[in-house]
Design a protein around this motif. Sequence first.
Motif, PDB file in Angstrom:
ATOM      1  N   SER A 111       0.813  -1.222   0.000  1.00  0.00           N
ATOM      2  CA  SER A 111       0.000   0.000   0.000  1.00  0.00           C
ATOM      3  C   SER A 111       0.844   1.268   0.000  1.00  0.00           C
ATOM      4  O   SER A 111       0.318   2.365  -0.173  1.00  0.00           O
ATOM      5  N   TYR A 153      -4.186   2.914   1.214  1.00  0.00           N
ATOM      6  CA  TYR A 153      -4.610   1.909   0.236  1.00  0.00           C
ATOM      7  C   TYR A 153      -4.208   2.409  -1.147  1.00  0.00           C
ATOM      8  O   TYR A 153      -4.518   3.547  -1.522  1.00  0.00           O
ATOM      9  N   GLY A 154      -3.491   1.584  -1.890  1.00  0.00           N
ATOM     10  CA  GLY A 154      -3.111   1.946  -3.256  1.00  0.00           C
ATOM     11  C   GLY A 154      -2.281   3.204  -3.345  1.00  0.00           C
ATOM     12  O   GLY A 154      -2.398   3.976  -4.302  1.00  0.00           O
ATOM     13  N   LYS A 196      -2.426   5.852  -1.472  1.00  0.00           N
ATOM     14  CA  LYS A 196      -3.109   7.059  -1.002  1.00  0.00           C
ATOM     15  C   LYS A 196      -3.620   6.867   0.431  1.00  0.00           C
ATOM     16  O   LYS A 196      -3.796   5.736   0.888  1.00  0.00           O
ATOM     17  N   PRO A 229      -4.431  -3.731  -5.157  1.00  0.00           N
ATOM     18  CA  PRO A 229      -4.198  -3.421  -6.576  1.00  0.00           C
ATOM     19  C   PRO A 229      -2.711  -3.343  -6.909  1.00  0.00           C
ATOM     20  O   PRO A 229      -1.878  -3.082  -6.051  1.00  0.00           O
ATOM     21  N   LEU A 271       0.297  -1.366  -8.218  1.00  0.00           N
ATOM     22  CA  LEU A 271       0.555   0.073  -8.189  1.00  0.00           C
ATOM     23  C   LEU A 271       1.009   0.594  -9.554  1.00  0.00           C
ATOM     24  O   LEU A 271       1.221   1.791  -9.724  1.00  0.00           O
ATOM     25  N   ASN A 284      -0.927  -0.495 -12.303  1.00  0.00           N
ATOM     26  CA  ASN A 284      -2.257  -0.345 -12.894  1.00  0.00           C
ATOM     27  C   ASN A 284      -3.289  -0.173 -11.780  1.00  0.00           C
ATOM     28  O   ASN A 284      -4.089  -1.075 -11.517  1.00  0.00           O
ATOM     29  N   VAL A 285      -3.239   0.966 -11.110  1.00  0.00           N
ATOM     30  CA  VAL A 285      -4.223   1.246 -10.062  1.00  0.00           C
ATOM     31  C   VAL A 285      -5.589   1.413 -10.719  1.00  0.00           C
ATOM     32  O   VAL A 285      -5.703   2.085 -11.750  1.00  0.00           O
ATOM     33  N   PRO A 286      -6.635   0.766 -10.190  1.00  0.00           N
ATOM     34  CA  PRO A 286      -7.965   0.890 -10.804  1.00  0.00           C
ATOM     35  C   PRO A 286      -8.385   2.352 -10.938  1.00  0.00           C
ATOM     36  O   PRO A 286      -8.064   3.178 -10.061  1.00  0.00           O
ATOM     37  N   CYS A 323     -12.147   5.233  -7.606  1.00  0.00           N
ATOM     38  CA  CYS A 323     -11.723   4.837  -6.263  1.00  0.00           C
ATOM     39  C   CYS A 323     -10.937   3.537  -6.372  1.00  0.00           C
ATOM     40  O   CYS A 323     -11.454   2.530  -6.875  1.00  0.00           O
ATOM     41  N   ALA A 324      -9.693   3.529  -5.911  1.00  0.00           N
ATOM     42  CA  ALA A 324      -8.833   2.347  -6.062  1.00  0.00           C
ATOM     43  C   ALA A 324      -9.421   1.129  -5.363  1.00  0.00           C
ATOM     44  O   ALA A 324      -9.143  -0.012  -5.734  1.00  0.00           O
ATOM     45  N   VAL A 363     -11.898   9.772  -8.887  1.00  0.00           N
ATOM     46  CA  VAL A 363     -11.111   9.557  -7.667  1.00  0.00           C
ATOM     47  C   VAL A 363     -11.741  10.403  -6.564  1.00  0.00           C
ATOM     48  O   VAL A 363     -11.856  11.616  -6.698  1.00  0.00           O
TER      49      VAL A 363
END
Length: 341
Positions: free
Chosen positions: A44, A228-229, A231, A276, A278, A280-282, A285-286, A305
């Motif tokens: 993360s 998370y991700g 952030k 996820p 890092l 290819n972060v969705p 909202c990750a 986001v």
Amino acid sequence: MSFLDVKDLKIHFPTDDGIVKSVDGLSFGVERGKTLGIVGESGSGKSVTSLGILGLHKGGRARLSGEIWLDGEELIGASAEHVRRLRGKKMAMIFQDPLSSMHPYYTVGHQIIEAYRIHHDVSKQVARKHAIDMLGRVGIPEPARRVDSYPHEFSGGMRQRAMIAMALSCDPELLIADEPTTALDVTVQAQILDLMRDLQREFNSALIIITHDLGVVAELSDDILVMYGGKCVEYGTAEDVFYRPEHPYTWGLLGSMPRLDREPTERLMPIKGSPPSLINVPPGCAFHPRCPYAERTGDKARTEVPALTETAGGHLVRCHMSRDERHSLWENEIKPVLEIQ
């Protein structure tokens, strides 16, 4: 301004497959004498953040931007030599694995002596006495004898204590502990946490605890930052995050934490899916691919986001759901299942 102020910190790593956005716009502050817990799953961005504060990415492939202020000094724009002089004296770190972080060729005492003499103009004899004193203070038995032992001759708990002694040898004003109790048995974990709390009170240092274990941060932290991700998804006092959490990811972390204060009646509730990549972060909202409430916001979760917004008194949350909706879910659906009083 806090003793440590991190503002919009970004740490990206260019690779052949794309840019790894390990930390992507992180902001927080820590006062002297206070403890910040940073929690989140592996990957993360927690440890990358700590290494960025200490300037250990400089000279590598990392791209850093944003601001890191330590006692009024900006570190990202400072020279590598200046930051190196601050390490050990002004800020120090307890690394995750002391066996790989300590040099196997040199005795534990030699390594503490070296760290002390870099910042203090003293003789080897004075530095050796200081090393023995520090080993005694962190609870290592017979410190005058064990000062000449090698890292592999210490148990896991003793190595961790020796690492703490080395980090504290120059009375740093900021101490970062990266997973300080990983791979230690429960009784040793409790001893290490008590030790860190006592030493922090003695030195009045600012402390950052990085962990995936909510039990550890509950024990020590004044404030908690949930990552998370790359952030921050939730930030607030320990009381807010434990008893009034507002982000579905925080709910998931609390649900997956074993409780010893009551009889186990059912299995723990894991967070479905995996963290996820890092690279290819969705989009949006990750957390949305794993969030059971993503559909409540329509396409917003997949396309936008969410902003980190203040809900009350410094409690920040990154979620598209309204505060009333999150509060209702927590009180009526999540809290009764977790049985948090």
